[in-house]
Design a protein around this motif. Structure first.
Motif, short mmCIF file in Angstrom:
data_model
loop_
_atom_site.label_atom_id
_atom_site.label_comp_id
_atom_site.label_asym_id
_atom_site.label_seq_id
_atom_site.Cartn_x
_atom_site.Cartn_y
_atom_site.Cartn_z
N MET A 124 0.71 20.63 -1.71
CA MET A 124 1.39 19.77 -2.68
C MET A 124 0.67 19.82 -4.02
SD MET A 124 2.06 15.64 -2.49
CE MET A 124 2.93 15.80 -0.92
N ALA A 125 1.44 19.85 -5.10
CA ALA A 125 0.84 19.85 -6.43
C ALA A 125 0.13 18.53 -6.68
CB ALA A 125 1.92 20.08 -7.47
N THR A 126 -0.84 18.55 -7.59
CA THR A 126 -1.57 17.34 -7.94
C THR A 126 -0.62 16.30 -8.52
OG1 THR A 126 -3.57 18.62 -8.40
CG2 THR A 126 -3.46 16.40 -9.31
N LEU A 127 -0.72 15.08 -8.00
CA LEU A 127 0.13 14.01 -8.51
C LEU A 127 -0.35 13.53 -9.86
CD1 LEU A 127 0.85 11.74 -5.41
CD2 LEU A 127 2.14 13.69 -6.28
N ARG A 128 0.58 13.00 -10.64
CA ARG A 128 0.25 12.46 -11.96
C ARG A 128 0.53 10.96 -11.95
NH1 ARG A 128 -1.07 14.39 -16.64
NH2 ARG A 128 -0.59 13.34 -18.60
N ILE A 129 -0.52 10.18 -12.19
CA ILE A 129 -0.41 8.73 -12.24
C ILE A 129 -0.67 8.28 -13.68
CG2 ILE A 129 -1.25 6.53 -11.35
CD1 ILE A 129 0.08 8.33 -9.24
N VAL A 130 0.29 7.56 -14.23
CA VAL A 130 0.20 7.09 -15.62
C VAL A 130 -0.06 5.59 -15.64
CG1 VAL A 130 1.49 6.77 -17.77
CG2 VAL A 130 1.65 8.94 -16.52
N GLY A 131 -1.07 5.20 -16.40
CA GLY A 131 -1.37 3.79 -16.56
C GLY A 131 -0.81 3.29 -17.89
N LEU A 132 -0.07 2.20 -17.83
CA LEU A 132 0.50 1.58 -19.02
C LEU A 132 -0.01 0.16 -19.15
CD1 LEU A 132 2.54 1.38 -21.40
CD2 LEU A 132 4.26 0.70 -19.70
N ALA A 155 6.71 13.81 -1.06
CA ALA A 155 6.92 14.72 0.07
C ALA A 155 8.15 14.34 0.89
CB ALA A 155 5.68 14.72 0.96
N ARG A 156 8.78 13.22 0.53
CA ARG A 156 9.96 12.72 1.24
C ARG A 156 9.68 12.49 2.72
NH1 ARG A 156 14.10 12.69 -2.18
NH2 ARG A 156 14.11 14.13 -3.96
N GLU A 157 8.47 12.03 3.01
CA GLU A 157 8.11 11.72 4.39
C GLU A 157 8.51 10.29 4.78
OE1 GLU A 157 3.97 12.30 4.77
OE2 GLU A 157 4.04 14.45 4.41
N VAL A 158 8.90 9.50 3.79
CA VAL A 158 9.16 8.09 4.03
C VAL A 158 10.66 7.83 4.12
CG1 VAL A 158 8.84 5.75 3.14
CG2 VAL A 158 7.06 7.47 2.80
N THR A 159 11.10 7.24 5.23
CA THR A 159 12.50 6.86 5.36
C THR A 159 12.69 5.38 5.08
OG1 THR A 159 12.18 6.54 7.74
CG2 THR A 159 12.98 8.69 7.02
N ASP A 160 11.69 4.57 5.37
CA ASP A 160 11.76 3.14 5.09
C ASP A 160 10.69 2.82 4.05
OD1 ASP A 160 11.69 0.38 4.98
OD2 ASP A 160 12.04 0.13 7.12
N ARG A 161 11.09 2.76 2.79
CA ARG A 161 10.11 2.61 1.72
C ARG A 161 9.58 1.19 1.62
NH1 ARG A 161 11.97 7.27 -2.62
NH2 ARG A 161 11.77 8.90 -1.06
N HIS A 162 10.38 0.22 2.03
CA HIS A 162 9.87 -1.14 2.07
C HIS A 162 8.69 -1.23 3.05
CE1 HIS A 162 12.78 -3.20 -0.43
NE2 HIS A 162 13.75 -2.54 0.18
N GLU A 163 8.87 -0.58 4.21
CA GLU A 163 7.82 -0.60 5.24
C GLU A 163 6.57 0.12 4.74
OE1 GLU A 163 7.05 1.09 9.77
OE2 GLU A 163 9.09 0.85 9.02
N GLU A 164 6.73 1.22 4.06
CA GLU A 164 5.57 1.97 3.57
C GLU A 164 4.81 1.18 2.51
OE1 GLU A 164 2.71 4.73 3.37
OE2 GLU A 164 4.35 4.65 4.82
N CYS A 165 5.52 0.49 1.63
CA CYS A 165 4.85 -0.33 0.62
C CYS A 165 4.12 -1.49 1.28
CB CYS A 165 5.87 -0.85 -0.40
SG CYS A 165 6.39 0.41 -1.59
N ALA A 166 4.72 -2.06 2.33
CA ALA A 166 4.06 -3.15 3.05
C ALA A 166 2.79 -2.64 3.73
CB ALA A 166 5.01 -3.74 4.08
N ARG A 167 2.85 -1.41 4.24
CA ARG A 167 1.67 -0.82 4.87
C ARG A 167 0.56 -0.62 3.85
NH1 ARG A 167 4.11 3.60 7.04
NH2 ARG A 167 5.02 2.36 8.71
N ALA A 168 0.94 -0.25 2.64
CA ALA A 168 -0.04 -0.09 1.57
C ALA A 168 -0.71 -1.42 1.27
CB ALA A 168 0.64 0.46 0.31
N ALA A 169 0.06 -2.51 1.28
CA ALA A 169 -0.50 -3.82 1.02
C ALA A 169 -1.53 -4.20 2.09
CB ALA A 169 0.60 -4.88 0.97
#
Length: 207
Positions: free
Chosen positions: A1-9, A186-200
């Motif tokens: 996978m290419a390097t991700l780009r994270i922008v801070g605002l 990578a489109r590995e996530v089907t339930d994005r609410h669940e993935e964000c909750a896991r991140a929390a």
């Protein structure tokens, strides 16, 4: 996978900005997780007021719009003024309205981590306002947020973080934005609410 780009605002119009220092710390966490990062400093951008009648964005507004659209994920940081985000930060978000004609529009499916810096004991009001904007721009907010309360005790006179625990929380948030963004890209996530909750959960454990 290419390097991700994270922008801070974020940041403020002040020369010494605690919200900008917090944002820089979170971006360091994102860089430590392997991302390429860019800081969009509100003071440096010096954006004109958004006017819906204006057909062409200024050079500064174009930089904001294109960097935000090209990002795989973002970190937002605002001071808490009068119970909400700063006017300068809201103006920057207003400029992103010009992304509505893109395909996909706005900040579709981007992962965003949220930070606020408050002079008093409350910082969540600014976070709550940003969450509304995240949804309006069709992005996803990582549920673990970092509202820095009593910021004068957390930062030194030069605006640098003087509290290791808060520094760790901010770096952890940056790393989690990278981790979730990697899965989204990578489109590995089907339930994005669940993935964000896991991140929390992961970030809360680290804190």
């Amino acid at each position: 996978m290419a390097t991700l780009r994270i922008v801070g605002l974020g940041g403020s119009l002040a020369q010494t900005s605690r919200s900008r220092a917090a944002l820089e710390t979170a971006l360091a966490g994102a860089a430590g997780a392997g991302a390429e990062t860019e800081l969009l400093d509100i003071r440096e951008l010096d954006l004109p007021m958004y006017n819906s009648d204006a057909d062409e964005p200024t050079e500064a507004a174009s930089r904001l719009i294109e960097a935000s659209y090209a990002a795989d994920g973002m970190l937002w940081s605002s001071p808490l003024y009068q119970g909400t985000i700063s006017g300068a930060f809201k103006n920057a978000l207003d400029w992103l309205h010009l992304l509505g004609d893109r395909e996909p529009p706005y900040l579709h499916d981007k992962v965003i981590g949220l930070i606020s810096a408050a002079g008093g004991t409350q910082g969540l009001q600014a976070i709550n306002t940003m969450e509304f904007s995240v949804r309006a721009l069709r992005a996803w907010a990582v549920p673990y947020v970092v509202p820095v309360a009593a910021a004068a005790r957390v930062f030194d006179r030069a605006g640098q973080i003087d509290d290791e625990a808060v520094g760790l929380q901010l770096e952890t948030l940056g790393g989690e934005v990278v981790r979730v963004a990697e899965r989204f890209v990578a489109r590995e996530v089907t339930d994005r609410h669940e993935e964000c909750a896991r991140a929390a959960e992961r970030a809360a454990t680290a804190a």
